[in-house]
Structure formats: structure tokens, C-alpha cells
Design an enzyme around this catalytic site. Structure first.
Site, PDB file in Angstrom:
ATOM      1  N   ARG A   1      66.666 -15.155  29.548  1.00  0.00           N
ATOM      2  CA  ARG A   1      66.444 -13.656  29.030  1.00  0.00           C
ATOM      3  C   ARG A   1      64.335 -13.897  28.628  1.00  0.00           C
ATOM      4  NH1 ARG A   1      71.662 -12.852  25.596  1.00  0.00           N
ATOM      5  NH2 ARG A   1      71.152 -14.779  24.811  1.00  0.00           N
TER       6      ARG A   1
ATOM      7  N   GLU B   1      71.006 -16.600  14.514  1.00  0.00           N
ATOM      8  CA  GLU B   1      69.853 -16.236  15.804  1.00  0.00           C
ATOM      9  C   GLU B   1      69.176 -15.690  14.781  1.00  0.00           C
ATOM     10  OE1 GLU B   1      71.952 -13.138  17.794  1.00  0.00           O
ATOM     11  OE2 GLU B   1      72.398 -13.844  19.228  1.00  0.00           O
TER      12      GLU B   1
ATOM     13  N   SER C   1      73.946 -20.479  20.030  1.00  0.00           N
ATOM     14  CA  SER C   1      73.538 -19.169  18.317  1.00  0.00           C
ATOM     15  C   SER C   1      75.119 -19.856  17.951  1.00  0.00           C
ATOM     16  CB  SER C   1      73.460 -17.903  18.110  1.00  0.00           C
ATOM     17  OG  SER C   1      74.411 -16.784  18.720  1.00  0.00           O
ATOM     18  N   LEU C   2      76.109 -19.576  18.234  1.00  0.00           N
ATOM     19  CA  LEU C   2      77.559 -19.894  17.582  1.00  0.00           C
ATOM     20  C   LEU C   2      77.466 -21.384  16.838  1.00  0.00           C
ATOM     21  CD1 LEU C   2      80.125 -17.350  18.933  1.00  0.00           C
ATOM     22  CD2 LEU C   2      78.991 -17.007  17.572  1.00  0.00           C
TER      23      LEU C   2
END
Length: 181
Positions: free
Chosen positions: A13, A98, A114-115
Site C-alpha cells: 500500500r 500504528e 499493527s495489532l
């Protein structure tokens, strides 16, 4: 996309966001377009329900029309440098999730990454905080309300959208900002 990365639309991304930013600036345009009108209508709606809803709210029929696209802020996650204990370069300030640049995922992260970082570095931060003696309390000056502006006098960002939009702050990263803490 094929001019920017061999993986084309399958590139990470942040790579896609920088490619979009490059094309917008190079061509002097407001956006690029994503055309999924070749897909069956049923699969268009399932590709990204939030994007589908946003397009619908903007009177765009994604089964027939291209979708205007600009880079978004969430593609630029990962700016606060931390060590393996989630410490920043500011005394007693830890960061997780994040907002951080741990070196593990950076701007490419997906939600699950990110979790996972939150769990791992959140645990490391908690362990470090509990093991560190408390810092002496800071003496803060009394609040001086005379220097506070009236919120009604502030200009709302939406009023300046056209002026702010071309900047795409944060898409271009420089190695100097990513040195380990």
C-alpha cells in the site's frame, strides 16, 4: 502501477500511495482513477464495503464509473521511532501500534500486523514501565487562558481542503528520519 513497481496493483500500500502521489504531482491532476467496472456487480460491492459506501454517497456507481483515488493518511503509518521496549527518544514516553516505526512493518503494515505489534510492544512497554523507577514529578506552570484563542475564530480544515490537498504530507520518507532510537 506497472511503471512504478513490477507487482503493479499487488504492490504494498505505501508503494501504491507513493506512485499515486507521483502521478498526481507529475500530471497536475486532483486524483487517479480505479476502474473496477469490468467486475461483476456483486463482486464490486464486496471488494471494499466502506469504499463502496463512500462512492455511493458521492453518486458514483462503481459498477459503471471509475473511482477517484488519492493517497490517505493511514498509508503513512509508522513514524515514531522506538526501541525493542517501545521507548521513544523522549524520557518516559513509550509508543506502540500504528504510530511507531519499530523496523518490523513500517508503512506497509496491514491491520493484523499493527495489532500484533500492539500486543508484542504493548507487553514490552508495560514490562519496561513497571521495571523503571518513577521519574520525579514535573512542576507545570499554571494554565494561562489569556493566550487561548476562541475556537469559533479558528478556520476549519474543510474550508481549506483545496489548499491542503496537494501536499500529501508524509508520503515521502527519508532515511534520516528512521534512525533507531
Amino acid at each position: 502501477m506497472h511503471l512504478h513497481d513490477e507487482r503493479a496493483e499487488l504492490a504494498p500500500r505505501d508503494v501504491v500511495a507513493r506512485a499515486i502521489d507521483f502521478e498526481i504531482k507529475k500530471r497536475g491532476i486532483d486524483c487517479v482513477y480505479l476502474d473496477i467496472s469490468h467486475k461483476p456487480a456483486t463482486s464490486c460491492a464486496s471488494i471494499s464495503p466502506p469504499s463502496t459506501a463512500a462512492a455511493s454517497n458521492s453518486a458514483i456507481d462503481i459498477t459503471k464509473q471509475p473511482i477517484p483515488v488519492v493517497p490517505a493518511a493511514h498509508y503513512t503509518c509508522g513514524g515514531v521511532v522506538t526501541d525493542m521496549n517501545a521507548r521513544t527518544d523522549l524520557c518516559n514516553l513509550h509508543a506502540v501500534g500504528e504510530v511507531t516505526f519499530t523496523g518490523l512493518h513500517g508503512a506497509n503494515r496491514l491491520a493484523s500486523n499493527s495489532l500484533l505489534e500492539c500486543l508484542v510492544f504493548g507487553h514490552a512497554a508495560a514490562r519496561d514501565i513497571l521495571a523503571t523507577p518513577p521519574a520525579p514529578a514535573l512542576e507545570l506552570p499554571l494554565w494561562d487562558a489569556s493566550r487561548v484563542t476562541d475556537p469559533d475564530e479558528e478556520v476549519v480544515i474543510s474550508h481549506n481542503w483545496d489548499e491542503l490537498r496537494p501536499f500529501h504530507v508524509g508520503l515521502r520518507r527519508h532515511r534520516a528520519h528512521q534512525q533507531a532510537a
